[in-house]
Scaffold this active site. Structure first.
Site, PDB file in Angstrom:
ATOM      1  N   ASP A 103     -82.395 -72.375 -73.704  1.00 52.59           N
ATOM      2  CA  ASP A 103     -81.276 -73.241 -74.057  1.00 52.59           C
ATOM      3  C   ASP A 103     -80.683 -72.851 -75.416  1.00 52.59           C
ATOM      4  OD1 ASP A 103     -79.848 -75.848 -73.584  1.00 52.59           O
ATOM      5  OD2 ASP A 103     -80.838 -76.381 -75.464  1.00 52.59           O
ATOM      6  N   GLU A 163     -78.764 -68.977 -72.020  1.00 48.43           N
ATOM      7  CA  GLU A 163     -77.501 -69.719 -72.088  1.00 48.43           C
ATOM      8  C   GLU A 163     -76.656 -69.011 -73.138  1.00 48.43           C
ATOM      9  OE1 GLU A 163     -77.183 -73.464 -74.079  1.00 48.43           O
ATOM     10  OE2 GLU A 163     -75.525 -74.091 -72.820  1.00 48.43           O
TER      11      GLU A 163
HETATM   12  C1  GLC Z   1     -77.341 -76.775 -73.885  1.00 55.44           C
HETATM   13  C2  GLC Z   1     -77.508 -77.602 -72.635  1.00 55.44           C
HETATM   14  C3  GLC Z   1     -76.810 -78.901 -72.830  1.00 55.44           C
HETATM   15  C4  GLC Z   1     -77.453 -79.616 -73.996  1.00 55.44           C
HETATM   16  C5  GLC Z   1     -77.439 -78.733 -75.248  1.00 55.44           C
HETATM   17  C6  GLC Z   1     -78.337 -79.274 -76.309  1.00 55.44           C
HETATM   18  O1  GLC Z   1     -76.024 -76.440 -74.124  1.00 55.44           O
HETATM   19  O2  GLC Z   1     -77.044 -76.892 -71.518  1.00 55.44           O
HETATM   20  O3  GLC Z   1     -76.836 -79.704 -71.678  1.00 55.44           O
HETATM   21  O4  GLC Z   1     -76.778 -80.816 -74.253  1.00 55.44           O
HETATM   22  O5  GLC Z   1     -77.894 -77.438 -74.971  1.00 55.44           O
HETATM   23  O6  GLC Z   1     -79.672 -79.074 -75.978  1.00 55.44           O
END
Ligand code: GLC
Length: 566
Positions: free
Chosen positions: A233, A294
């Site tokens: 993440d 991500e």
């Molecule tokens: C990432 C996740 C998102 C979350 C953020 C903070 O972007 O995909 O859903 O709110 O991280 O952890």
């Protein structure tokens, strides 16, 4: 002598009894003679556990619910599921605020339920990927509780604490991406802590080796439990410039939260991110696990960096730029050429739990089902690994709340009405036409969109021309056709404004994919003869799309996938 034999026998039995690899994949886990790894031939599927299937009828999905749907996933053609965070959490950011990295939130079940899910999945050749929230924990995590307890606590330096610039003045101008300042003052220790996201999500200090080791150990702990990899993440935000320079302000406008618009120059995408990724990868390699990132990138060059200079960072950085494109043949053609040529294994995503669903992002309101099929035919036939988002395969629609008081996502509560939050793309999976779409017998945590009556698994399974049946057919083809699995990618007719077409070729096997991305019928002459082919035999096509001799006829938003023969 006798003793020696006995010792040898004991050693032999001890070896036999040693558990092997406990489920995670070994390095040698290649699927063909060319050294492709399992994840290069796999289709991934993202599950938002709150919204997938509710086994105990409390309105929130759970792990047993997921386990009960493994046959559906297998039948669809899924090889790996990525479950967004299901760890203990106060649920401020619906699980992305983790208060214990090595357990399951009781709302989703127990570790035993998790083990059952992994073994049920394994029996069906489906791997389980978890979501690792590496940048921050919950403010309720015991590490942060300790860190906050005093300036001299053991874990003080596990988070980012700084003095303010003066009374009521944070250390710098950084704003949280979820609104408000990125620094929160702690009145008992008289310092500020930093959080890129909500105040309840304090950033871990990755410059502290103890933090790094603790996080590496968390990943090892799950690999031992049978997890095949992680989606990492928010990797961009792992490091901040120690100089804590103010971020430049872009223009004079304000964002949806009323904050100045900043370029996150000093608090995102620092080069140290790559050191951390190399470290995480080294640990992943001990278990043959895969790392998905991500990775929000501005261009292909930036995406390329995430593979690592020596392919020693992420195996699967997601191409999230794809989710920002307008629906147009030239736009997609140009983008795919860049990604395919980047030298790594592409990872295609068209939707997720943070962005508007592809069904209505690309849909024109009239041909949404057809357009959903074009998109399926596109990202499931490209060279690379696709990650489906639950519900894409049935054409689920984004359904945002219409009143502020119904909003669950704090971003929506804070940014309303400009920012409605992410509830719209997180609504319950639509299993059938019964009450609550078969998701739960209780009122679901988010309302089921009215469209569930027509777009649900049970109904679509009965309609040969449904979005679901189309997904199943493309996925079946993808799993069995070598050209689609491993073939090279060659764009065709590069000046065509309406039809996006390309070849996938593998050792003499050639598949043609042609996608009409326009609302009018199209005819394309592929001059098969000139290129040494005699015909294009349909493998999968929408009802009025067909090849005759050199000419391919495509209905509006038509799809043709055909095997070329000499
Ligand atoms: C990432 C996740 C998102 C979350 C953020 C903070 O972007 O995909 O859903 O709110 O991280 O952890």
């Amino acid at each position: 002598m006798r003793n020696k034999t006995l010792i040898l026998m004991l050693l032999f039995f001890a070896l036999l009894m040693t558990p092997v690899g406990a489920g995670a994949q070994s390095k040698a886990d290649v699927v063909d003679g060319e050294g492709h790894q399992w994840w290069q031939h796999a289709v991934f599927y993202e599950i938002y556990p709150r919204s997938f299937a509710d086994s105990n009828n409390d309105g929130v999905g759970d792990l047993k619910g997921i386990t009960s749907k493994l046959d559906y996933l297998k039948d669809l053609g899924v090889d790996a599921i990525w479950i967004t965070p299901c760890f203990p959490s106060p649920q401020v950011d619906f699980g992305y605020d983790v208060s214990d990295y090595e357990n399951i939130d009781p709302m989703y079940g127990t570790l035993a339920d998790f083990d059952n899910l992994v073994s049920g999945a394994k029996n069906r050749d489906i791997r389980v990927i978890l979501d690792f929230v590496v940048n921050h924990s919950s403010d309720q995590h015991k590490w942060f509780m300790d860190s906050k307890s005093s300036r001299t606590s053991e874990k003080r330096d596990w988070y980012i604490w700084r003095d303010g610039k003066g009374p009521g003045k944070p250390p710098n101008n950084w704003v949280s991406t979820f609104g408000g300042p990125a620094w929160t003052f702690d009145p008992s220790t008289h310092q500020y802590y930093y959080h890129f996201f909500y105040a309840e999500q304090p950033d871990l200090n990755w410059r502290n080796p103890a933090v790094k080791d603790a996080m590496f150990d968390v990943s090892r702990w799950w690999y031992k439990r049978g997890v095949a990899g992680f989606r990492l993440d928010a990797v961009d935000t792992l490091f901040e410039d120690p100089g804590l320079y103010d971020n430049p302000i872009v223009g004079s406008g304000k964002n949806a939260y009323g904050d100045p618009i900043e370029e996150n120059k000093s608090n995102t995408k620092l080069p140290e991110v790559h050191d951390a990724l190399r470290g995480l990868r080294k640990v992943a390699d001990e278990s043959g696990a895969v790392l998905i990132g991500e990775t929000w990138t501005k261009d292909v060059a930036e995406l390329k960096q995430y593979y690592g200079e020596h392919s020693n960072e992420l195996q699967m950085p997601m191409d999230l730029m794809l989710t920002k494109l307008t629906f147009s043949a030239p736009v997609f053609r140009q983008h795919i050429a860049g990604i395919d040529g980047a030298g790594g294994w592409p990872v295609y995503v068209i939707s997720n739990h943070d962005i508007v669903r592809s069904y209505d992002r690309y849909g024109d309101g009239q041909h949404n089902d057809q357009i959903a099929k074009v998109m399926a035919a596109l990202y499931l036939t490209l060279r690379g690994t696709p990650i489906l988002y639950y519900g894409e395969e049935i054409g689920m629609k984004t359904t945002p709340p219409t009143r502020k008081e119904d909003v669950k996502d704090p971003i929506g509560q804070r940014g309303w009405p400009k920012e409605k939050g992410r509830d719209g793309e997180r609504t319950p999976m639509q299993w059938d036409g019964s009450e609550n779409a078969g998701f739960s017998k209780a009122t679901p945590w988010l309302p089921v969109p009215p469209a569930y009556k027509t777009h649900n698994v049970a109904a679509e399974a009965q309609q040969p021309d449904s979005v679901l049946e189309f997904y199943k057919k493309v996925l079946k083809l993808r799993h069995t056709n070598r050209a689609l699995l491993d073939g090279s990618y060659t764009p065709l007719h590069e000046s065509d404004q309406n039809v996006f077409s390309y070849l996938r070729s593998y050792k003499g096997e050639v598949v043609l994919v042609a996608l009409n991305m326009s609302a009018s019928p199209q005819k394309v002459n592929f001059e098969l003869g000139k290129n040494g082919f005699s015909s294009a035999n349909s493998l999968l096509a929408t009802p009025q799309s067909a090849a005759q001799g050199n000419t391919l006829t495509l209905e509006p938003y038509g799809v043709f996938i055909g095997q070329l023969s000499h």
